[in-house]
Design an enzyme around this catalytic site. Structure first.
Site, PDB file in Angstrom:
ATOM      1  N   LYS A 178     -39.263  -4.946 -27.459  1.00 55.09           N
ATOM      2  CA  LYS A 178     -40.074  -5.734 -28.389  1.00 55.09           C
ATOM      3  C   LYS A 178     -41.491  -5.169 -28.479  1.00 55.09           C
ATOM      4  CE  LYS A 178     -37.666 -10.165 -27.906  1.00 55.09           C
ATOM      5  NZ  LYS A 178     -37.805 -11.592 -27.547  1.00 55.09           N
ATOM      6  N   ARG A 253     -26.305  -9.035 -21.527  1.00 60.45           N
ATOM      7  CA  ARG A 253     -27.651  -8.914 -20.936  1.00 60.45           C
ATOM      8  C   ARG A 253     -27.882 -10.029 -19.912  1.00 60.45           C
ATOM      9  NH1 ARG A 253     -33.039  -7.082 -21.957  1.00 60.45           N
ATOM     10  NH2 ARG A 253     -34.602  -8.730 -22.121  1.00 60.45           N
ATOM     11  N   HIS A 276     -39.119  -7.952 -19.709  1.00 55.99           N
ATOM     12  CA  HIS A 276     -39.801  -9.226 -19.932  1.00 55.99           C
ATOM     13  C   HIS A 276     -41.295  -9.056 -19.663  1.00 55.99           C
ATOM     14  CE1 HIS A 276     -35.949 -11.794 -19.113  1.00 55.99           C
ATOM     15  NE2 HIS A 276     -36.028 -11.380 -20.365  1.00 55.99           N
TER      16      HIS A 276
END
Length: 304
Positions: A178, A253, A276
């Site tokens: 991301k 995942r 993350h």
């Protein structure tokens, strides 16, 4: 007057989206989600002929908006809306357009934390073994499932994986996550094995279309796979083995992280592998199986 007000909101929203992209480094999907929350507020103000500008909108107006909206959305969506608006007004404070956030004292509804579905190791094996290797796409699909589970990738990360991202000699792959943030994820021998079989026996014989020469997983026409195609592959395999769970590529995942935690991997390592930004996101996996916590207490506490 209302047209002028709307223009002010649209300009503020445009600047906010630029901030999310440049300063926060968010993906297009995330930016769209944040923008949608502000769009809902703008539409509400327009329907109610409000001339309030972003810099002077009050907590009372926000409360009324949330009250009206809550009639048609569930608690989880309401919580997401409040969070999105709070972020927008935090941005206005950051830019010195406002001194306070009108959502500062507005609490989100309490919602139960939704835990992700996971697969057992046996179910993972059943799904992979159900791949029809008699078809050319079979080797590709097996490599895809092995990569999703073996490396804990998001589906968007998988379809964008490149040949130049494979560092098999070092035992890593480079993943673009991301906000275009890159990380190196370890890759085990068996996953490397099935990727190499796909590369050598299937991919090398495809007529690859211009622009896709470096993309690892391709369709039969030599183009990049879509997210929808990966969803279809997992859904069809689940139906084939009669799996009752509702799964998606993301389930692999979740299973990757859960199985690592169950086998005593530390949260920080799992966080880095999953990409993350905050470890609090990774902590959701602690709630899936608390048995490892008891084992850790008995093994490491001085009063055991």
């Amino acid at each position: 007057m209302l047209i002028f007000t709307n223009m002010k909101w649209q300009q503020a929203l445009k600047d906010y989206k630029l901030y999310l992209k440049i300063e926060r480094g968010l993906s297009k999907n995330s930016i769209d989600n944040y923008s949608r929350d502000v769009d809902k507020l703008i539409k509400y103000l327009d329907e109610n002929k409000s001339s309030n500008l972003p810099i002077n909108i009050t907590s009372e107006i926000i409360q009324q908006f949330i009250y009206e909206t809550s009639k048609t959305i569930n608690a989880r969506s309401q919580s997401r809306l409040i969070s999105g608006l709070r972020s927008f007004f935090d941005y206005l404070i950051f830019e010195d357009y406002r001194a306070s956030n009108p959502l500062e004292l507005i609490e989100s509804p309490k919602i139960g934390r939704k835990l992700p579905d996971t697969l057992s190791e046996e179910e993972i094996d059943q799904l992979i073994n159900a791949v029809d290797l008699s078809k050319p796409q079979g080797e590709r699909n097996r490599a895809i499932l092995e990569t999703l589970y073996g490396c804990g990738l998001r589906v968007s990360e998988l379809i964008n994986l490149k040949l130049s991202d494979l560092f098999f000699d070092e035992g890593f792959i480079k993943v673009t996550g991301k906000g275009d943030k890159q990380r190196f994820v370890p890759i085990v021998d068996i996953t490397q094995k099935y990727i190499n079989i796909y590369k050598n026996e299937v991919r090398n014989h495809l007529k690859i279309q211009p622009g896709f020469e470096d993309i690892l997983f391709l369709n039969r026409r030599g183009k990049q796979l879509t997210r929808a195609m990966i969803f279809t592959i997992t859904k069809q395999l689940a139906e084939k083995i009669g799996l009752k769970k509702s799964i998606s590529p993301h389930t692999f995942r979740h299973s990757f992280a859960t199985h690592l935690l169950e086998n005593k991997a530390d949260l920080r390592s799992i966080q880095l592998m999953l990409g993350h930004e905050s470890i609090t996101t990774t902590e959701i996996y602690v709630h899936l199986d608390k048995s490892h916590l008891s084992r850790a207490l008995k093994e490491f506490h001085p009063r055991k």
